[in-house]
Design an enzyme around this catalytic site. Structure first.
Site, PDB file in Angstrom:
ATOM      1  N   ASN A   1       0.998  -0.823  -0.179  1.00  0.00           N
ATOM      2  CA  ASN A   1      -0.715   0.169   0.561  1.00  0.00           C
ATOM      3  C   ASN A   1       1.161   1.251   0.167  1.00  0.00           C
ATOM      4  OD1 ASN A   1      -1.927   2.252   0.205  1.00  0.00           O
ATOM      5  ND2 ASN A   1      -2.370   1.698   2.300  1.00  0.00           N
TER       6      ASN A   1
ATOM      7  N   LYS B   1       0.077   3.983  -0.758  1.00  0.00           N
ATOM      8  CA  LYS B   1      -0.449   5.498  -0.190  1.00  0.00           C
ATOM      9  C   LYS B   1      -0.340   6.782  -0.620  1.00  0.00           C
ATOM     10  CE  LYS B   1      -0.601   3.383   4.526  1.00  0.00           C
ATOM     11  NZ  LYS B   1      -0.476   3.322   5.892  1.00  0.00           N
TER      12      LYS B   1
ATOM     13  N   HIS C   1     -10.090   0.910   3.999  1.00  0.00           N
ATOM     14  CA  HIS C   1      -8.572   1.491   4.854  1.00  0.00           C
ATOM     15  C   HIS C   1      -8.730   2.803   6.209  1.00  0.00           C
ATOM     16  CE1 HIS C   1      -4.506   2.422   6.006  1.00  0.00           C
ATOM     17  NE2 HIS C   1      -4.548   1.246   5.660  1.00  0.00           N
TER      18      HIS C   1
ATOM     19  N   GLU D   1      -7.191   4.909   7.247  1.00  0.00           N
ATOM     20  CA  GLU D   1      -6.737   6.483   6.747  1.00  0.00           C
ATOM     21  C   GLU D   1      -8.515   6.979   6.083  1.00  0.00           C
ATOM     22  OE1 GLU D   1      -3.706   5.863   5.065  1.00  0.00           O
ATOM     23  OE2 GLU D   1      -2.752   5.324   7.052  1.00  0.00           O
TER      24      GLU D   1
ATOM     25  N   GLY E   1       1.577   2.542  11.292  1.00  0.00           N
ATOM     26  CA  GLY E   1       2.464   3.305  10.399  1.00  0.00           C
ATOM     27  C   GLY E   1       3.497   3.485  11.729  1.00  0.00           C
TER      28      GLY E   1
ATOM     29  N   SER F   1       2.999  -2.474   9.956  1.00  0.00           N
ATOM     30  CA  SER F   1       4.126  -1.878  10.501  1.00  0.00           C
ATOM     31  C   SER F   1       4.482  -3.414   9.950  1.00  0.00           C
ATOM     32  CB  SER F   1       4.544  -2.053  12.103  1.00  0.00           C
ATOM     33  OG  SER F   1       4.037  -0.354  12.253  1.00  0.00           O
TER      34      SER F   1
HETATM   35  P1  PGA Z   1       2.545   0.147   7.443  1.00  0.00           P
HETATM   36  O1  PGA Z   1       0.452   0.705   7.132  1.00  0.00           O
HETATM   37  O2  PGA Z   1       3.001  -0.475   7.355  1.00  0.00           O
HETATM   38  O3  PGA Z   1       2.689   2.116   7.089  1.00  0.00           O
HETATM   39  O4  PGA Z   1       2.042   0.450   9.620  1.00  0.00           O
HETATM   40  C1  PGA Z   1      -0.081  -0.133   6.947  1.00  0.00           C
HETATM   41  C2  PGA Z   1      -1.314   0.247   6.352  1.00  0.00           C
HETATM   42  O5  PGA Z   1      -1.943   1.305   6.508  1.00  0.00           O
HETATM   43  O6  PGA Z   1      -1.768  -0.460   5.094  1.00  0.00           O
END
Ligand code: PGA
Length: 253
Positions: free
Chosen positions: A9, A11, A97, A99, A175, A215
């Protein structure tokens, strides 16, 4: 065996040139995916056509959109329809997601509509669910994610449900560098599968890939993906670094 999936992803990161380079670097590693393994790159809209042409000759590599709109077409300035995605050969779309839920107020009901429109055009949704920290601290994460599944997915027939990929992403792990432990991941993945089994039967529940996100890194992917109910990962930060994502793909069961 259920499909095991490494999903990147990106983003809202990388320029077009950086994205193209990243795909080249990952594809140059020539990781031969087994029949039950998939790698999916969820890239920003302006890069979809480029990314799709990069992977056309690669077995079991696919491109996903990160979002779509819930309406078929019309006066929705700035939105992207599923028909548009389909017309450029895209087969997957990330939906819900955290977000999108947090910054763009996407509700379980809106996501149910997005799921429907994707399925009506044979675009496979990667449906995200997961609880915020306060819910985890209160110990009510199971019922929280159960409601997300119920309100966005349970109107589907079992045939439709089997088209979907689910990604469990605890918001407190996204994140933050803080990963769910393998015990936490396995426990809630098994719970999600039991919720699906109650509604749709065990065979259907057992056929659905449930990815872990939050993460995932090159040094924890193998352990997380090793959990019996974790079928790969949805990866943000580490998917932007070629060598890290290569290791994550290699960690698939
Ligand atoms: P991250 O994001 O691996 O940076 O924690 C995962 C995601 O939001 O899909």
């Amino acid at each position: 065996m259920r499909k095991q999936i490494a999903a990147a992803n990106w983003k809202m990161n990388l320029t077009y040139q950086q994205g193209e380079q990243l795909l080249d670097d990952i594809l140059n590693a020539k990781i031969a995916l087994k029949d039950h393994q998939l790698t999916i790159f969820a890239v920003p809209f302006p890069y979809l056509i480029m990314a799709n042409s990069e992977i056309t000759d690669e077995k079991n590599y696919f491109i996903a959109a990160q979002n779509c709109y819930s309406k078929k077409s019309g006066a929705y300035t700035g939105e992207v329809s599923v028909e548009m995605l389909k017309s450029i050969g895209i087969k997957y779309c990330v939906l819900g997601h955290s977000e999108r839920r947090e910054y763009f107020s996407e509700s379980n009901q809106l996501l149910a509509e997005k799921i429907n429109i994707c399925l009506s055009l044979d675009i496979i949704p990667i449906f995200c669910c997961g609880e915020p920290l306060a819910i985890r601290e209160a110990g009510t994460q199971n019922s929280f994610v159960e409601t997300q599944l119920k309100e966005s997915l349970f109107h589907l027939s079992s045939e439709q449900l089997t088209q979907i990929i689910i990604a469990y992403e605890p918001i407190w792990a996204i994140g933050t560098g803080k990963t769910a432990s393998t015990e936490q991941a396995q426990e809630i993945h098994a719970y999600l599968r039991s919720v699906l089994a109650k509604q749709y039967g065990k065979a259907t529940a057992d056929s659905i890939s449930i990815l872990y996100g939050g993460s995932v890194k090159s040094n924890n992917a193998k352990e997380l993906f090793g959990c019996p109910d974790v079928d790969g990962g949805l990866v943000g930060g580490a998917s932007l670094i070629a060598n890290d994502f290569i290791q994550i793909i290699k960690a698939l069961k």
